[in-house]
Enzyme design. Sequence first.
Site, PDB file in Angstrom:
ATOM      1  N   CYS A 294       0.821  -1.210  -0.266  1.00  0.00           N
ATOM      2  CA  CYS A 294      -0.132   0.220  -0.074  1.00  0.00           C
ATOM      3  C   CYS A 294       0.932   1.240  -0.206  1.00  0.00           C
ATOM      4  CB  CYS A 294      -0.648  -0.615   0.982  1.00  0.00           C
ATOM      5  SG  CYS A 294      -0.977   1.294   2.550  1.00  0.00           S
ATOM      6  N   GLU A 295       0.806   2.168  -0.638  1.00  0.00           N
ATOM      7  CA  GLU A 295       1.383   3.387  -1.433  1.00  0.00           C
ATOM      8  C   GLU A 295       1.604   4.413   0.601  1.00  0.00           C
ATOM      9  OE1 GLU A 295      -0.174   5.335  -5.217  1.00  0.00           O
ATOM     10  OE2 GLU A 295      -1.566   6.001  -3.842  1.00  0.00           O
ATOM     11  N   HIS A 296       0.430   4.103   0.716  1.00  0.00           N
ATOM     12  CA  HIS A 296       0.027   4.922   2.238  1.00  0.00           C
ATOM     13  C   HIS A 296       1.040   4.591   2.909  1.00  0.00           C
ATOM     14  CE1 HIS A 296      -4.223   5.821   0.252  1.00  0.00           C
ATOM     15  NE2 HIS A 296      -2.998   6.368   0.125  1.00  0.00           N
ATOM     16  N   HIS A 297       1.184   3.825   3.467  1.00  0.00           N
ATOM     17  CA  HIS A 297       1.999   2.972   4.943  1.00  0.00           C
ATOM     18  C   HIS A 297       3.602   1.727   4.129  1.00  0.00           C
ATOM     19  CE1 HIS A 297      -2.504   3.478   5.950  1.00  0.00           C
ATOM     20  NE2 HIS A 297      -1.541   4.413   7.194  1.00  0.00           N
TER      21      HIS A 297
ATOM     22  N   GLN B 291      -5.783  -0.787  -3.804  1.00  0.00           N
ATOM     23  CA  GLN B 291      -6.295  -1.632  -4.871  1.00  0.00           C
ATOM     24  C   GLN B 291      -7.048  -1.612  -5.846  1.00  0.00           C
ATOM     25  OE1 GLN B 291      -7.815  -4.481  -1.526  1.00  0.00           O
ATOM     26  NE2 GLN B 291      -9.694  -4.892  -3.461  1.00  0.00           N
TER      27      GLN B 291
ATOM     28  N   HIS C  29      -5.348  -5.790   4.354  1.00  0.00           N
ATOM     29  CA  HIS C  29      -4.855  -4.999   4.071  1.00  0.00           C
ATOM     30  C   HIS C  29      -4.020  -4.966   5.090  1.00  0.00           C
ATOM     31  CE1 HIS C  29      -5.951  -2.496   0.519  1.00  0.00           C
ATOM     32  NE2 HIS C  29      -6.280  -3.863   0.758  1.00  0.00           N
TER      33      HIS C  29
ATOM     34  N   CYS D  65      -1.671  -2.611   6.614  1.00  0.00           N
ATOM     35  CA  CYS D  65      -1.977  -1.179   7.440  1.00  0.00           C
ATOM     36  C   CYS D  65      -3.194  -1.093   8.504  1.00  0.00           C
ATOM     37  CB  CYS D  65      -1.430  -0.358   6.417  1.00  0.00           C
ATOM     38  SG  CYS D  65      -3.033  -0.096   5.161  1.00  0.00           S
TER      39      CYS D  65
HETATM   40 ZN   LIG Z   1      -2.200   1.224   3.421  1.00  0.00          ZN
END
Ligand SMILES: [Zn+2]
Length: 206
Positions: A92-95, A133, A161, A163
Amino acid sequence: MTDWLDASPGGRARNGVPAEEFEELVRRMLAGLGEDPDRDGLLKTPERVEKSLRWLTRGYELSVQDVVGDAIFDEGHHNMVIVKDIEMYSLCEHHLLPFFGKVHVAYIPDGKIVGLSKLPRVVEVFARRLQVQERLTEQVAQALMEVLRPQGVAVVIEAAHLCMMMRGVEKQNSRTVTSAMKGVFLEDLRTREEFLRLLRVNSVLG
Ligand SMILES: [Zn+2]
């Protein structure tokens, strides 16, 4: 063509930094977490992290054209082709934490079919990048539309996920389901329903 498909046959080179520089960043991150990057257990960690992250994001160097190659065949078949349960691992590109699960791909040919073993590889091109996703689902569907020019494409991804799971944001067993419908799968309710019904065979979706 959209820019993420605009990769030369050799894939694209990455604008990364040299390995040593990357390893130094990982050392600083470890120190930033209050760790001692010089203790025995962590000495080789920067090198391992550098190698592993590059491998986990190798999709940046791949193109759909590369992985499909010449495995596209003229064929008069006009019925739905489904490949279910393609294993998928992404970040995931956020975490920068993994999300992983199953991808189900269907298409209805319009004169061309693709070698079935190529579908998991098309998924890899986009999964092995920093992702969300929703975008991954859309990119796989769009890539197959462009490569095969079929009557339609449907992609469903079910994923867990880390995260969400590890940070306690949601309960451990939640799964995220995304879908992208193109062409006849979007326009024709019966086609879409047939696809969703076939997915449930063997209780893929419970
Ligand atoms: Zn994430």
